[in-house]
Structure formats: C-alpha cells, structure tokens
Enzyme design. Structure first.
Site, PDB file in Angstrom:
ATOM      1  N   ASP A 183      41.401  31.932  62.801  1.00 50.65           N
ATOM      2  CA  ASP A 183      42.558  32.023  61.898  1.00 50.65           C
ATOM      3  C   ASP A 183      42.616  33.412  61.261  1.00 50.65           C
ATOM      4  O   ASP A 183      43.548  33.728  60.526  1.00 50.65           O
ATOM      5  CB  ASP A 183      42.545  30.902  60.849  1.00 50.65           C
TER       6      ASP A 183
ATOM      7  N   ASP B 269      40.261  27.726  65.641  1.00 50.92           N
ATOM      8  CA  ASP B 269      40.158  27.426  64.212  1.00 50.92           C
ATOM      9  C   ASP B 269      41.235  26.451  63.792  1.00 50.92           C
ATOM     10  O   ASP B 269      42.411  26.614  64.153  1.00 50.92           O
ATOM     11  CB  ASP B 269      40.379  28.727  63.406  1.00 50.92           C
TER      12      ASP B 269
ATOM     13  N   LYS C 296      37.133  24.591  65.293  1.00 49.24           N
ATOM     14  CA  LYS C 296      36.206  25.002  64.230  1.00 49.24           C
ATOM     15  C   LYS C 296      36.821  24.645  62.899  1.00 49.24           C
ATOM     16  O   LYS C 296      38.033  24.836  62.718  1.00 49.24           O
ATOM     17  CB  LYS C 296      35.934  26.509  64.299  1.00 49.24           C
TER      18      LYS C 296
ATOM     19  N   GLU D 203      36.141  25.051  58.598  1.00 48.63           N
ATOM     20  CA  GLU D 203      35.340  25.665  57.542  1.00 48.63           C
ATOM     21  C   GLU D 203      34.802  24.575  56.625  1.00 48.63           C
ATOM     22  O   GLU D 203      35.557  23.741  56.135  1.00 48.63           O
ATOM     23  CB  GLU D 203      36.190  26.662  56.741  1.00 48.63           C
TER      24      GLU D 203
ATOM     25  N   GLU E 136      28.637  32.774  57.973  1.00 46.32           N
ATOM     26  CA  GLU E 136      29.353  34.017  57.634  1.00 46.32           C
ATOM     27  C   GLU E 136      28.839  34.594  56.317  1.00 46.32           C
ATOM     28  O   GLU E 136      28.852  33.921  55.274  1.00 46.32           O
ATOM     29  CB  GLU E 136      30.865  33.757  57.549  1.00 46.32           C
TER      30      GLU E 136
HETATM   31  O1  KIV Z   1      38.751  33.459  61.961  1.00 45.14           O
HETATM   32  C1  KIV Z   1      37.763  34.096  62.370  1.00 45.14           C
HETATM   33  O2  KIV Z   1      37.886  35.145  63.004  1.00 45.14           O
HETATM   34  C2  KIV Z   1      36.455  33.565  62.077  1.00 45.14           C
HETATM   35  C3  KIV Z   1      35.271  34.399  62.441  1.00 45.14           C
HETATM   36  C4  KIV Z   1      35.108  35.458  61.417  1.00 45.14           C
HETATM   37  C5  KIV Z   1      34.048  33.599  62.598  1.00 45.14           C
HETATM   38  O3  KIV Z   1      36.331  32.494  61.545  1.00 45.14           O
END
Ligand code: KIV
Length: 266
Positions: free
Chosen positions: A49, A88, A118, A120, A183
């Site tokens: 994202d 994401d 993914k 968070e 992160e």
């Molecule tokens: O959105 C993204 O690019 C990420 C990476 C920084 C892991 O979540």
C-alpha cells in the site's frame, strides 16, 4: 501466472526459514517492473500500500483504496511467473469485521492471480488473521512500525517495545500467518523475534538478523524524490539517469538531430 509449476508456493516460502537461505522481497506496482524483478529470481513481490505514496503521491498510505490496490495487483499478477505475490490489504479493509475482511481479501485473490494478503498488526489482528486463514487465504503479518497507524504512533519512528513485539509475532504465528514483516525495529529485538517463531521474518529497517529483507523498489532504484529513510540502500540512481535521458531527447528535438536517418522512413 498461478498455473506455472515453478512459482514459489506459500509452504515453500515458509520452509525457507529452515533452509537458512535468506528470502529476498521487493515491492512492485505495475506489469513491466514486476516482470523485471521476477526475472532476477527474488522469492517474493509485495504489492504494497506504499503505492499510495510512491505511485499516487499521497503523504501517507491511508488514502489508497481496495479497488486501486486490486487494479495494481492485477498488473503485477499478470507479470509474475516465479515469485510469491503478496498484496497489502489497505486501511480500513480488514477493520470492518471478519466477514468483510474475508470478502475483501477474497476479492484480492479472485481478481488478481496473487497468492496471499498482508495485514498490518499482530495480536490485535489475530482474530482476523485466523478467519482469513480458515477461509484458505494465506496471510503475511506486519508488526513494528505500521504506517496505517501513523496518526496513533505519532510519526514514522523505530518501535522498540520488545515484549509487545514478541507477543505480536507469536500471536500472528498462532493465528496462522505464514510470515511476518518486521518494520523499523532495533536489530537485536528483530533477532529475538526471529528466534521466537517458526515462520520467516522479513525485515525492513530491522537489521540483518531477519530471515529475509524487503525494500520499496523505488527506494532501491534511486527513484524516490527527496530524503529516503535510513534503512534504505539505493542500488541505482535512476532519477538522474531518467532526467539525463529526457534532457538529451529534449535538446536533440530542439536542435533537429532527433529523429535522425535511422528513425526516419523513406
Ligand atoms: O507497503 C509497503 O511497501 C510495505 C513494505 C514497506 C513492507 O508494507
């Protein structure tokens, strides 16, 4: 993409931790870039994202929508033959109850040819992770600095609460996550987290002790305008390469030397 037998599967990705071979991941947001990255043999590509900031020019990852993520993930999914592709889930697509989270993650898998999502969060997202995994949707967790919670965290800062990070990582693993992004956390904490779970940790600003590394591709290629975060190493200077090429083109058009004989039909 998904029918290619050589494509890395989620179980193969997870098993890489045992083999001790470092996992390499990068972000990608479009077809040509994803194809180029994939041809190098890296193991994972994330449609992050971060596209909200890197591609769309927003100042945070909050504005990008699920439809926009799917639009870009479709391009990446069409290009990739080898790497595992993770997408994401944007804010707040997994905060609206588990049914909505399954519906939204299901749209990503159905429409994009990508294999995993993914989200968070660690402990506080364990219920959502478990529900997605039960539905057959592989989930990568993401703990430490969580850019979608930037207002709550008060800035893009290193997160060093070791007890919280260990609890988050273990909760994500127990809920069924196949891997976790760490992160911006201190390197020694990342080592402890990595040793405390059996699924691979993928670090960004988390030191060399993680099972793998990920960078935003624009940062790696030197395409990011202005200052880049300390954890970035730019492996190329494409900003200047592109500016020089365009300047030469502009000058040659103005001088009448482009197009030349070779570019002209008789
Ligand atoms: O959105 C993204 O690019 C990420 C990476 C920084 C892991 O979540």
């Amino acid at each position: 993409m998904s029918s290619d037998a050589r494509q890395i599967t989620v179980p193969q990705f997870t098993a890489m931790k045992q083999s001790g071979r470092k996992i390499t991941m990068l972000t990608a947001y479009d077809y040509p870039t994803a194809g180029l990255l994939d041809s190098t043999g890296i193991e994972g590509i994330l449609v992050g994202d971060s596209l909200s900031m890197v591609v769309q020019g927003h100042s945070s990852t909050l504005p990008v929508t699920l439809d926009e993520m799917i639009y870009h993930a479709e391009m990446v999914g069409r290009a990739v033959r080898h790497a595992l592709v993770v997408v994401d889930m944007p804010f707040p697509s997994f905060h609206l109850g588990v049914h909505k989270a399954i519906e939204n993650a299901g749209r990503i898998l159905k429409q994009t040819q990508c294999q995993a999502v993914k989200i968070e969060g660690g402990m506080e997202q364990a219920e959502v992770i478990a529900a997605l995994v039960t539905a057959g949707i592989p989930v990568m967790g993401h703990i430490g600095l969580r850019p979608q919670s930037i207002h709550q965290l008060g800035g893009y800062r290193v997160q060093s609460d070791q007890q919280q990070l260990l609890a988050d990582a273990q909760a994500a693993e127990q809920a069924g996550a196949f891997s976790i992004v760490l992160e911006c956390i201190p390197a020694e904490v990342a080592v402890r987290v990595t040793q405390s779970i059996s699924i691979p940790t993928i670090g960004i600003g988390a030191g060399p002790g993680c099972d793998g590394q990920i960078l935003v591709v624009n940062d790696l290629l030197g395409l990011t305008p202005g200052r880049v975060p300390r954890h970035v190493r730019a492996y190329a200077d494409l900003k200047n390469t592109i500016a020089q090429a365009v300047t030469r083109y502009r000058d040659e058009v103005r001088q009448g030397t482009f197009p030349g004989k070779e570019q002209t039909f008789q």
